[in-house]
Design a protein around this motif. Structure first.
Motif, PDB file in Angstrom:
ATOM      1  N   PHE A 341       0.845  -1.207   0.000  1.00 32.64           N
ATOM      2  CA  PHE A 341       0.000   0.000   0.000  1.00 32.64           C
ATOM      3  C   PHE A 341       0.876   1.252   0.000  1.00 32.64           C
ATOM      4  O   PHE A 341       1.250   1.768   1.054  1.00 32.64           O
ATOM      5  CB  PHE A 341      -0.920  -0.004   1.232  1.00 32.64           C
ATOM      6  CG  PHE A 341      -1.766  -1.245   1.327  1.00 32.64           C
ATOM      7  CD1 PHE A 341      -2.914  -1.359   0.554  1.00 32.64           C
ATOM      8  CD2 PHE A 341      -1.403  -2.305   2.149  1.00 32.64           C
ATOM      9  CE1 PHE A 341      -3.699  -2.511   0.620  1.00 32.64           C
ATOM     10  CE2 PHE A 341      -2.174  -3.446   2.213  1.00 32.64           C
ATOM     11  CZ  PHE A 341      -3.325  -3.558   1.439  1.00 32.64           C
ATOM     12  N   PRO A 342       1.197   1.747  -1.200  1.00 35.91           N
ATOM     13  CA  PRO A 342       2.097   2.910  -1.302  1.00 35.91           C
ATOM     14  C   PRO A 342       1.575   4.130  -0.547  1.00 35.91           C
ATOM     15  O   PRO A 342       2.357   4.919  -0.026  1.00 35.91           O
ATOM     16  CB  PRO A 342       2.142   3.190  -2.816  1.00 35.91           C
ATOM     17  CG  PRO A 342       1.644   1.931  -3.460  1.00 35.91           C
ATOM     18  CD  PRO A 342       0.751   1.249  -2.489  1.00 35.91           C
ATOM     19  N   GLU A 343       0.253   4.271  -0.454  1.00 36.80           N
ATOM     20  CA  GLU A 343      -0.302   5.445   0.247  1.00 36.80           C
ATOM     21  C   GLU A 343       0.008   5.440   1.745  1.00 36.80           C
ATOM     22  O   GLU A 343      -0.217   6.424   2.437  1.00 36.80           O
ATOM     23  CB  GLU A 343      -1.812   5.554   0.012  1.00 36.80           C
ATOM     24  CG  GLU A 343      -2.638   4.332   0.409  1.00 36.80           C
ATOM     25  CD  GLU A 343      -2.867   3.371  -0.749  1.00 36.80           C
ATOM     26  OE1 GLU A 343      -1.851   2.876  -1.270  1.00 36.80           O
ATOM     27  OE2 GLU A 343      -4.037   3.123  -1.112  1.00 36.80           O
ATOM     28  N   LEU A 344       0.514   4.300   2.247  1.00 37.32           N
ATOM     29  CA  LEU A 344       0.834   4.212   3.681  1.00 37.32           C
ATOM     30  C   LEU A 344       2.336   4.201   3.950  1.00 37.32           C
ATOM     31  O   LEU A 344       2.780   3.765   5.010  1.00 37.32           O
ATOM     32  CB  LEU A 344       0.189   2.941   4.282  1.00 37.32           C
ATOM     33  CG  LEU A 344      -1.330   2.962   4.456  1.00 37.32           C
ATOM     34  CD1 LEU A 344      -1.845   1.594   4.878  1.00 37.32           C
ATOM     35  CD2 LEU A 344      -1.769   4.008   5.463  1.00 37.32           C
ATOM     36  N   TYR A 345       3.152   4.678   2.952  1.00 37.15           N
ATOM     37  CA  TYR A 345       4.616   4.684   3.148  1.00 37.15           C
ATOM     38  C   TYR A 345       5.024   5.458   4.395  1.00 37.15           C
ATOM     39  O   TYR A 345       5.881   5.028   5.157  1.00 37.15           O
ATOM     40  CB  TYR A 345       5.327   5.282   1.916  1.00 37.15           C
ATOM     41  CG  TYR A 345       5.660   4.250   0.847  1.00 37.15           C
ATOM     42  CD1 TYR A 345       5.280   2.914   1.002  1.00 37.15           C
ATOM     43  CD2 TYR A 345       6.344   4.609  -0.319  1.00 37.15           C
ATOM     44  CE1 TYR A 345       5.556   1.968   0.032  1.00 37.15           C
ATOM     45  CE2 TYR A 345       6.631   3.671  -1.305  1.00 37.15           C
ATOM     46  CZ  TYR A 345       6.231   2.352  -1.121  1.00 37.15           C
ATOM     47  OH  TYR A 345       6.528   1.423  -2.078  1.00 37.15           O
ATOM     48  N   ASP A 346       4.416   6.615   4.599  1.00 32.91           N
ATOM     49  CA  ASP A 346       4.775   7.419   5.782  1.00 32.91           C
ATOM     50  C   ASP A 346       4.538   6.635   7.065  1.00 32.91           C
ATOM     51  O   ASP A 346       5.335   6.667   8.001  1.00 32.91           O
ATOM     52  CB  ASP A 346       3.945   8.712   5.820  1.00 32.91           C
ATOM     53  CG  ASP A 346       4.427   9.707   4.799  1.00 32.91           C
ATOM     54  OD1 ASP A 346       5.499   9.452   4.195  1.00 32.91           O
ATOM     55  OD2 ASP A 346       3.751  10.730   4.599  1.00 32.91           O
ATOM     56  N   PHE A 347       3.415   5.922   7.082  1.00 33.10           N
ATOM     57  CA  PHE A 347       3.104   5.084   8.249  1.00 33.10           C
ATOM     58  C   PHE A 347       4.142   3.964   8.400  1.00 33.10           C
ATOM     59  O   PHE A 347       4.653   3.699   9.491  1.00 33.10           O
ATOM     60  CB  PHE A 347       1.702   4.478   8.087  1.00 33.10           C
ATOM     61  CG  PHE A 347       1.385   3.408   9.080  1.00 33.10           C
ATOM     62  CD1 PHE A 347       1.076   3.716  10.402  1.00 33.10           C
ATOM     63  CD2 PHE A 347       1.412   2.062   8.706  1.00 33.10           C
ATOM     64  CE1 PHE A 347       0.797   2.722  11.317  1.00 33.10           C
ATOM     65  CE2 PHE A 347       1.131   1.057   9.625  1.00 33.10           C
ATOM     66  CZ  PHE A 347       0.821   1.393  10.930  1.00 33.10           C
ATOM     67  N   ALA A 348       4.481   3.337   7.276  1.00 30.10           N
ATOM     68  CA  ALA A 348       5.384   2.181   7.317  1.00 30.10           C
ATOM     69  C   ALA A 348       6.777   2.574   7.795  1.00 30.10           C
ATOM     70  O   ALA A 348       7.477   1.763   8.424  1.00 30.10           O
ATOM     71  CB  ALA A 348       5.461   1.540   5.938  1.00 30.10           C
ATOM     72  N   LEU A 349       7.204   3.810   7.506  1.00 28.84           N
ATOM     73  CA  LEU A 349       8.581   4.209   7.824  1.00 28.84           C
ATOM     74  C   LEU A 349       8.691   4.930   9.174  1.00 28.84           C
ATOM     75  O   LEU A 349       9.793   5.297   9.589  1.00 28.84           O
ATOM     76  CB  LEU A 349       9.139   5.105   6.705  1.00 28.84           C
ATOM     77  CG  LEU A 349       9.232   4.396   5.339  1.00 28.84           C
ATOM     78  CD1 LEU A 349       9.612   5.385   4.250  1.00 28.84           C
ATOM     79  CD2 LEU A 349      10.242   3.260   5.384  1.00 28.84           C
ATOM     80  N   SER A 350       7.560   5.162   9.853  1.00 27.36           N
ATOM     81  CA  SER A 350       7.618   5.852  11.157  1.00 27.36           C
ATOM     82  C   SER A 350       8.017   4.874  12.259  1.00 27.36           C
ATOM     83  O   SER A 350       7.837   3.654  12.115  1.00 27.36           O
ATOM     84  CB  SER A 350       6.241   6.435  11.503  1.00 27.36           C
ATOM     85  OG  SER A 350       5.832   7.334  10.518  1.00 27.36           O
ATOM     86  N   ASN A 351       8.550   5.430  13.369  1.00 29.19           N
ATOM     87  CA  ASN A 351       8.823   4.521  14.488  1.00 29.19           C
ATOM     88  C   ASN A 351       7.512   4.184  15.202  1.00 29.19           C
ATOM     89  O   ASN A 351       6.533   4.916  15.100  1.00 29.19           O
ATOM     90  CB  ASN A 351       9.865   5.112  15.447  1.00 29.19           C
ATOM     91  CG  ASN A 351       9.362   6.350  16.138  1.00 29.19           C
ATOM     92  OD1 ASN A 351       8.258   6.379  16.666  1.00 29.19           O
ATOM     93  ND2 ASN A 351      10.156   7.414  16.119  1.00 29.19           N
ATOM     94  N   VAL A 352       7.533   3.058  15.921  1.00 31.17           N
ATOM     95  CA  VAL A 352       6.294   2.522  16.505  1.00 31.17           C
ATOM     96  C   VAL A 352       5.645   3.525  17.448  1.00 31.17           C
ATOM     97  O   VAL A 352       4.428   3.739  17.412  1.00 31.17           O
ATOM     98  CB  VAL A 352       6.573   1.184  17.239  1.00 31.17           C
ATOM     99  CG1 VAL A 352       5.353   0.735  18.023  1.00 31.17           C
ATOM    100  CG2 VAL A 352       6.976   0.106  16.237  1.00 31.17           C
ATOM    101  N   ALA A 353       6.437   4.172  18.288  1.00 27.16           N
ATOM    102  CA  ALA A 353       5.880   5.092  19.288  1.00 27.16           C
ATOM    103  C   ALA A 353       5.140   6.251  18.645  1.00 27.16           C
ATOM    104  O   ALA A 353       4.261   6.854  19.255  1.00 27.16           O
ATOM    105  CB  ALA A 353       7.002   5.619  20.182  1.00 27.16           C
ATOM    106  N   ALA A 354       5.477   6.561  17.396  1.00 30.25           N
ATOM    107  CA  ALA A 354       4.849   7.699  16.730  1.00 30.25           C
ATOM    108  C   ALA A 354       3.521   7.329  16.090  1.00 30.25           C
ATOM    109  O   ALA A 354       2.747   8.217  15.710  1.00 30.25           O
ATOM    110  CB  ALA A 354       5.795   8.264  15.671  1.00 30.25           C
TER     111      ALA A 354
END
Length: 1457
Positions: A341-354
């Protein structure tokens, strides 16, 4: 904040109403137990009853009375006659039995063959979607029935049916992708799954279809529920049937989740159905009134679905493991997002706590389309894959909530718990949803935890108990506050302030309140470590009450209350209206006493020294406030501009110490949940209710002890042999004169795992070995020449079962002793303690009891055995009641040591003088120690070298006495010290003398530490667990008396009052002695008692789980005939020989034909039971009858203190007390009974003669609980006389075994008036005096009145007049006593009320002679009867029966006890 009006009680039908009922007619024709010629079974009867009665009426009590389930429904059930009405009737009756807390499955066990078919019918019916076949109301009844089944897994019959629904094959209901994922997680499950598939292939198609139905049952039931839930509208009108169905379904699911056997596989099915998400998005949650309880139940379900446990292994998950699971879920979601899901790249690359908060997850997933959300969920195996070019059928709201709720960060339970104030506030105390009203009927469900057989983990166990204990305490606090504040009568003064028009013993107005300290928070916390305040009150009250206030101890809990009344001065308080509104109560806060301040403002410490006497009436207390609550209140004041609560208090309220331990218990549970509470490995699974229930029995413990010293347990070798039937006893000495106690016994130790030897040759030898006891008599070493040196000895001849209990208690492991009434539970406990003390002198034993009285009884018996009193310490507030001059409290022990030290040093001085040693060696323990080492030991060693026999020389007996160096010291002992008969005997005496001396110095060495602490008092009173652990409190054994009366959590806490050693508990033995067939712990709130099963003790739960018990089987309290009334409840309960042989048991009860009798009491003035306040039952006819019999017995010569009057209700207790006060309380010829109290309060006590009033005439009430019946029947030693409405009680199934015996005798009282106490007539013999039958209460009362007058006349005794007896009107005829025609001038005349003369000439009933307002203060002097009549302060209407104590509420009743 308003208090809802209490729910209306459903009035039970009267007996006359019952007799007129349609059901009654059918019962008498088809199944009533007392009918002999019954009609044959007709299934149409069941249909008719179901349609006409069960569907329309809630009075299932009718069917109870006539044993409908037992005698008609189940006994005739078969597949041929099964129908909807039949199924529903059985389910309704079973549910009603559970509601009444009565055993429900016994009847099914007796005829189990049709139960599987019946259960399948229930499963099919509950899934029916057509309302015409089964309405939602009926399906709700079926859900409740199923819930009871799932909660009865200990019953084999039920378990065999339920197991098919909740085992691994139920995963057939999972979607295929989810099933594959779960099998991949746990590889060994795949092996089992393949095996299941293979077995399925071998089944015939019909059996396979049935098996698949059962496996998919819960999945289909969830879908059925979701369809009902979705049909609930948001705002339109809603039938409550839907709401009740949804509530009951969530209750069922919570119960399935809260038990490991049902949760193990079900939790995955539940998760796969996304039930919780559907519920939270449903319309019902958003309906404010209707959905409130549903929302609360849903929160409980959410908690359990995410509980910290591994479903498959049952192991508790730590905080770290839960965090790891959370991180794994988030990272797998991130990986899916990154890959697909390319639209979720920002989510995928964030750290868990964020990204793991609800806000951030909504930010990332909110903009996505429904189809994309569905694809994400299907990738995680949460939903089936979305077919190409098709749109999802799920709402976006559902898909978003599914992903967010699954991946958001969870709040730590422990963190929430630690921030919770422990004291309840006004917001909780009067919230009916949190603390239900006392009039809970048991019909609805509640969002409360349940205490059943099993728990998920120790955390779950503690949390359920924490919540329930907190709520039960809150309920009791509410009662106390309402009572105390209403007695103070707060009114608004004319200037707008508060004025108190009354006074209360337990509450005082506050003169001044100041917060004096707010300590800084600990690092990482936001609440202060400590908050202290000063409270000043003015104690201008009676000295006794002043002493009570001044006696407040450290850690006692009080409540600070703010009232702002709006009612003007003089307004009357109406208890039926909401309390908060009337009194203007605004705030309630708890506090804990630190101490009272002296004249200089310093806290007066608790201690053995007398407290300083303070001048005047003003007293100031330093109190600790709750730091969490203080922080919340201050935050509200500062941030929201709220009022400062702590500047408003105007009442302080204390509580009775016995009922005020709630904060200490809650604090202890919270501390336990914050630490790794180490329960011994051998107990862990049993406490949670899993594994082999017998695994902690001594026979299965790996460390069982083969050789035990039974000390003085046996009275002789014959007693020992009789105590071990089935064993060969081999004594190590053959000489009979040497076969005397004490004995050491070597037992054959069986392998804990129960392995059997396979060798045929050794088998017989092995069996013989296994049944042989090796007994070794031994001599206790001489302790000295003084009489007090001789050891105290046991004098009780224990039975074989008692010996088994003592043996089990001495071995490591869990010992459960069931002690029926009068079987010597306390004697067994004391002997176990004594034997442990002598076998393991280095170990400590902790003794726990339910009441001070029981602990004091134990202590008094322990002191009579051979236990050194310096090793006894009593904790708790009851040491003052010990019937001994010695003080075993902490202070008393310190004083004892200091006093004993001085006595021993004086003995050292005497010894020094006798030896002629110079100097002051008796100054300290240290100097005494040097004296022993250098002076005493040297002389003893020299003496031994002179008198010990050399191998070549014959020892001379005279030398022992001649060389003995301590003659002068022992000059005050009985002389001569040495007998001079044999060398061995005299040598043992000499060594005994030295042991006496050595013990002096050993004790002084123990007391050396106290020389440093001479000025220091002992540790604080009311020690809590934290303090005990800090002090290094240690013990190896726990013995609990009255275990079945102790709350589950209060039984558990003593296991953990010490720190573990190297991660292990040092606890070796746990001995629980109790009787689960008698009354359980007292729970005042009916909701917690009935719904949450809070009254179940740990002892009872262990018995239900199947933990082995030793059942004591011989009673020595009551006549054998009285014992028969309750011994059916126990395994093989018989009688000790003295019950048959002693004169008091063989002699008849003077003046009474029978030793026990059930006396039927009909309505008096047309009234049976009455209920002036809810649950405050009274029965005037029974009360007068009981008192009349008591007076009769006293006039015959019975000592009044040998008679106790018991009743089953508080209202009746107060009524009987009032009648006694008026009729005979101050009369020297009669006097007062030993006690007038309730059956519940009299548990654990006994008396020779018991008069028992059962009160009820409409419904059996709480006597249906067989445990109460057992207590009631087992209090009497020699005579039991029961007053009741026989037609009501004889038909109650649960009471049948006792009432069959009672009704076998005449139901009218049979007396022998001319036979005086004591009599020589033997029990059961035909009397030589004439027997008279008493038909009713007025006849008995009249008879006693005439008997008293005749006695006074014939003995010329001082004429203290007796209040005349009550008259009774029956069918417009005057009832007169014709049996005893004694014409005297005192003979009263009775007239029917219809033709009664004016009041001045009427002889009133007792209730007419006393104004209701005077009942608590009326003088006890009898009112003389004259021809003028009796002057009264109130003139009742003719025929009216005013009831005594009618204005006393249950709360007042408790305070007046």
């Amino acid at each position: 904040m308003t208090t809802p009006a209490p729910p209306k009680k459903i009035l039970a039908p009267t007996v006359s109403q019952i007799n007129a009922e349609f059901v009654t007619q059918l019962a008498c024709k088809y199944w009533a137990p007392h009918v002999k010629n019954k009609s044959p079974f007709d299934s149409k009867v069941i249909e008719a009853i179901y349609e006409k009665e069960i569907v329309r009426s809630s009075l299932l009590i009718l069917f109870f009375i006539f044993l409908y389930l037992e005698n008609y429904l189940w006994i005739n059930y078969s597949p041929e006659v099964s129908s909807k009405a039949y199924l529903m009737s059985i389910c309704c009756m079973v549910n009603e039995k559970f509601r009444e807390n009565v055993p429900a499955w016994e009847i099914f066990k007796k005829k189990p063959e049709h139960f599987p078919f019946f259960f399948k019918c229930i499963l099919e019916s509950v899934l029916v979607e057509n309302d015409d076949e089964f309405s939602l109301q009926e399906q709700t009844i079926l859900l409740l029935f199923l819930d009871h089944c799932f909660n009865s897994l200990e019953v084999d019959l039920i378990r065999s049916q339920v197991q098919q629904l909740i085992s691994l094959p139920m995963w057939l209901g999972l979607q295929p992708a989810r099933l594959e994922l779960e099998l991949k997680k746990t590889p060994k499950l795949r092996k089992f799954w393949n095996l299941i598939k293979k077995n399925d292939e071998k089944m015939d198609p019909k059996a396979r279809e049935q098996a698949h139905k059962e496996r998919r049952f819960l999945s289909e039931l969830i879908q059925r529920f979701i369809s009902v839930l979705k049909s609930v509208p948001l705002s339109e009108t809603l039938t409550m049937d839907k709401v009740h169905y949804c509530e009951r379904f969530i209750e069922l699911v919570v119960d399935l989740e809260a038990l490991l056997p049902t949760r193990r596989w079900f939790n995955t099915v539940l998760d796969d159905s996304h039930l919780v998400v559907h519920c939270y998005l449903s319309n019902l949650v958003h309906r404010e009134g209707d959905g409130h309880l549903f929302s609360q139940l849903l929160d409980v379900l959410k908690f359990y679905t995410g509980f910290e446990i591994n479903d498959q292994t049952g192991n508790a998950l730590t905080e770290n493991e839960m965090t790891t699971i959370h991180y794994d879920r988030i990272t797998s979601l991130q990986r899916a997002a990154f890959a697909h899901f390319p639209e979720l790249y920002d989510f995928a690359l964030s750290n868990v706590a964020a990204v793991d908060t609800r806000e951030s997850l909504l930010k990332f997933f909110g903009p996505l389309s429904s189809n994309t959300l569905h694809q994400v969920a299907s990738y995680l195996c949460l939903l089936p894959a979305l077919p190409e070019k098709e749109d999802t059928t799920f709402d976006k709201e559902f898909l978003l909530e599914l992903l967010v709720s699954r991946h958001e960060r969870r709040i730590s339970q422990i963190q929430q718990l630690n921030q919770m104030p422990l004291y309840p506030t006004e917001k909780i105390i009067w919230d009916e949803n949190i603390v239900p009203t006392e009039y809970y009927s048991g019909e609805g469900c509640l969002a409360l935890p349940k205490l059943n057989l099993q728990f998920l983990t120790l955390h779950d166990y503690l949390l359920r108990n924490f919540n329930l204990f907190r709520l039960e305490s809150t309920y009791e606090i509410r009662q106390d506050i309402e009572d105390g504040v209403s007695r103070m009568k707060p009114w608004q003064s004319e200037y707008g302030g508060v004025v108190f028009g009354g006074w209360a013993r337990m509450a005082q107005p506050i003169v001044a309140f100041t917060v004096v300290e707010v300590a800084k928070p600990n690092i990482g916390e936001n609440w202060p470590t400590r908050v202290r305040a000063d409270v000043t009150i003015n104690l201008n009250v009676r000295d006794q009450i002043k002493d009570e206030w001044q006696g407040l101890r450290k850690h006692d809990v009080c409540f600070l209350i703010t009232v702002r009344p709006t009612k003007p001065y003089g307004t009357k308080f109406d208890r039926r209206r909401p309390f908060v509104e009337q009194t203007g109560l605004v705030y309630v806060r708890g506090c804990e006493i630190q101490g009272m301040l002296d004249d200089r403002g310093r806290v007066i410490e608790d201690g053995p020294e007398p407290k300083p006497r303070l001048r005047g009436d003003s007293r100031t207390y330093r109190v600790f406030l709750d730091p969490n609550q203080y922080q919340q209140d201050m935050t509200n004041t500062i941030q929201n501009g709220g009022e400062d609560v702590y500047e408003t208090f105007n009442i302080i309220m204390r509580r009775k110490p016995k009922e005020n331990n709630f904060k200490a218990v809650l604090e202890t549970i919270r501390n336990l949940m914050n630490t790794d509470c180490v329960v011994p490995d051998w107990l862990h699974d049993i406490i949670l209710g899993y594994g082999d229930p017998s695994s902690a029995h001594y026979s299965k413990m790996p460390n069982q002890i083969s050789c035990l010293d039974f000390n003085d347990t046996f009275l002789s070798i014959d007693h020992l042999k009789a105590s071990f039937p089935g064993y060969n006893v081999k004594v190590t000495v053959d000489n009979p004169t040497l076969q005397v106690p004490p004995f050491r016994i070597t037992f054959p130790v069986r392998n804990g795992k129960g392995k059997k030897r396979k060798e045929a040759d050794g088998e017989d030898e092995n069996i013989a070995e296994a049944e042989t006891l090796i007994v070794e008599p031994h001599v206790i070493p001489n302790r000295g020449p003084y009489p007090y040196n001789k050891p105290k000895r046991n004098t009780i001849q224990f039975t074989p079962t008692q010996i088994e209990a003592i043996r089990a208690g001495m071995q490591p492991g869990l010992t459960m002793v069931v002690g029926p009434p009068g079987t010597g539970k306390t004697d067994v406990a004391v002997q176990i303690i004594s034997n442990l003390y002598h076998n393991f002198p280095e170990q400590r034993t902790l003794i726990v009891t339910h009441s001070n009285q029981a602990l004091n009884q134990l202590f008094e018996k322990i002191m009579a055995l051979d236990i050194d009193e310096r090793h006894l310490l009593r904790l708790g507030h009851g040491e003052e009641e010990l019937e001994t001059e010695k003080d075993f409290s902490r202070y008393g022990r310190v004083n004892y040591v200091l006093t004993r030290r001085l006595e021993l040093l004086r003995e050292v001085g005497r010894l020094q003088e006798s030896l002629g040693v110079p100097g002051d060696v008796s100054y300290t323990c240290e100097t005494a120690g040097h004296f022993f080492l250098y002076q005493v030991m040297s002389r003893w060693e020299e003496y031994i070298s002179k008198v010990k026999s050399k191998s070549s020389k014959v020892p001379d007996v005279a030398e022992i006495s001649n060389f003995f160096p301590f003659h002068k010291y022992f000059a005050n002992a009985p002389q001569p010290i040495f007998k001079g008969k044999s060398y061995e005997e005299d040598m043992e005496i000499a060594e005994g003398c030295f042991r006496h001396i050595k013990k002096i110095f050993t004790q002084l060495e123990e007391f050396r530490a106290f020389e440093l602490l001479r000025t220091m008092t002992c540790t604080h009173a009311a020690l809590k667990r934290h303090d005990l652990v800090e002090l290094g409190f240690k013990y190896d054994n726990i013995l609990m008396e009255e275990s079945a009366q102790i709350l589950e959590i209060e039984t558990f806490i003593p296991l953990l009052l010490q720190n573990p050693q190297d991660g292990f508990s040092r606890l070796k033995r746990w001995i629980m002695i109790g009787d689960h067939h008698q009354l359980p712990p007292v729970i005042k709130n009916m909701a917690f008692q009935k719904y949450s099963n809070m009254e179940q003790s740990l002892f009872t739960r262990f018995v239900r789980v199947g933990v082995p018990t030793v059942d004591l089987d011989a009673q020595g309290r009551a006549r054998a005939s009285l014992c028969n009334l309750y011994n059916w409840r126990y395994k093989n309960l018989g009688n000790l020989p003295h019950v048959q042989l002693m004169p008091e048991f063989r002699t008849a009860n003077a003046g009474l034909l029978y030793d026990f009798q059930l006396i039927n009491v009909e309505d008096f003035h047309g009234v049976g039971e009455s209920e002036p306040n809810p649950y405050f039952y009274q029965n005037l006819g029974e009360a007068e009858y009981v008192v009349a019999l008591f007076m009769y017995m006293c006039l015959l010569g019975y000592p009044a203190d040998k008679i106790s009057i018991l009743t089953t209700y508080n209202g009746q207790k107060h009524l009987i007390r009032d009648i006694i006060n008026q009729r005979c309380g101050s009369n020297p010829l009669i006097g007062r009974p030993n006690k007038v109290t309730t059956v519940d309060r009299f548990q654990g006590q006994q008396n020779d003669y018991i008069l028992l009033s059962l009160v009820r005439t409409r419904a059996v009430g709480h006597l249906r609980d067989v445990r109460r019946l057992v207590v009631a029947m087992s209090r009497a030693r020699l005579g039991l006389y029961i007053f009741a409405r026989v037609s009501l009680f004889q038909n109650c199934f649960e009471l049948t075994p006792a009432f069959n015996q009672l009704t076998a005798r005449p139901l009218h009282l049979q007396i022998i008036p001319t036979e005086h106490f004591p009599t020589t007539r033997k029990n059961g013999e035909k009397p030589s005096h004439p027997v008279q039958m008493i038909k009713n209460m007025p006849q008995m009362a009249n008879f006693v009145y005439n008997m008293y007058m005749l006695m006074i006349q014939s003995t010329h005794h001082y004429n203290q007049a007796l209040l005349p007896p009550p008259a009774m009107v029956e069918e417009n005829e005057t009832v007169q006593s014709t049996e005893m025609e004694t014409e005297t001038e005192f003979e009263p005349i009775y007239l029917p009320s219809e033709v009664a003369p004016p009041m001045a000439e009427t002889i009133p009933t007792i209730t007419e002679a006393i104004s209701t307002s005077e009942t608590t203060t009326a003088t006890s002097e009898a009112i003389p009867a004259t021809s003028e009549g009796i002057k009264t302060d109130s003139t009742p209407n003719p025929g009216e029966v005013p009831f005594l104590s009618a204005e006393v509420t249950p709360t007042q009743a408790e305070n007046n006890q």
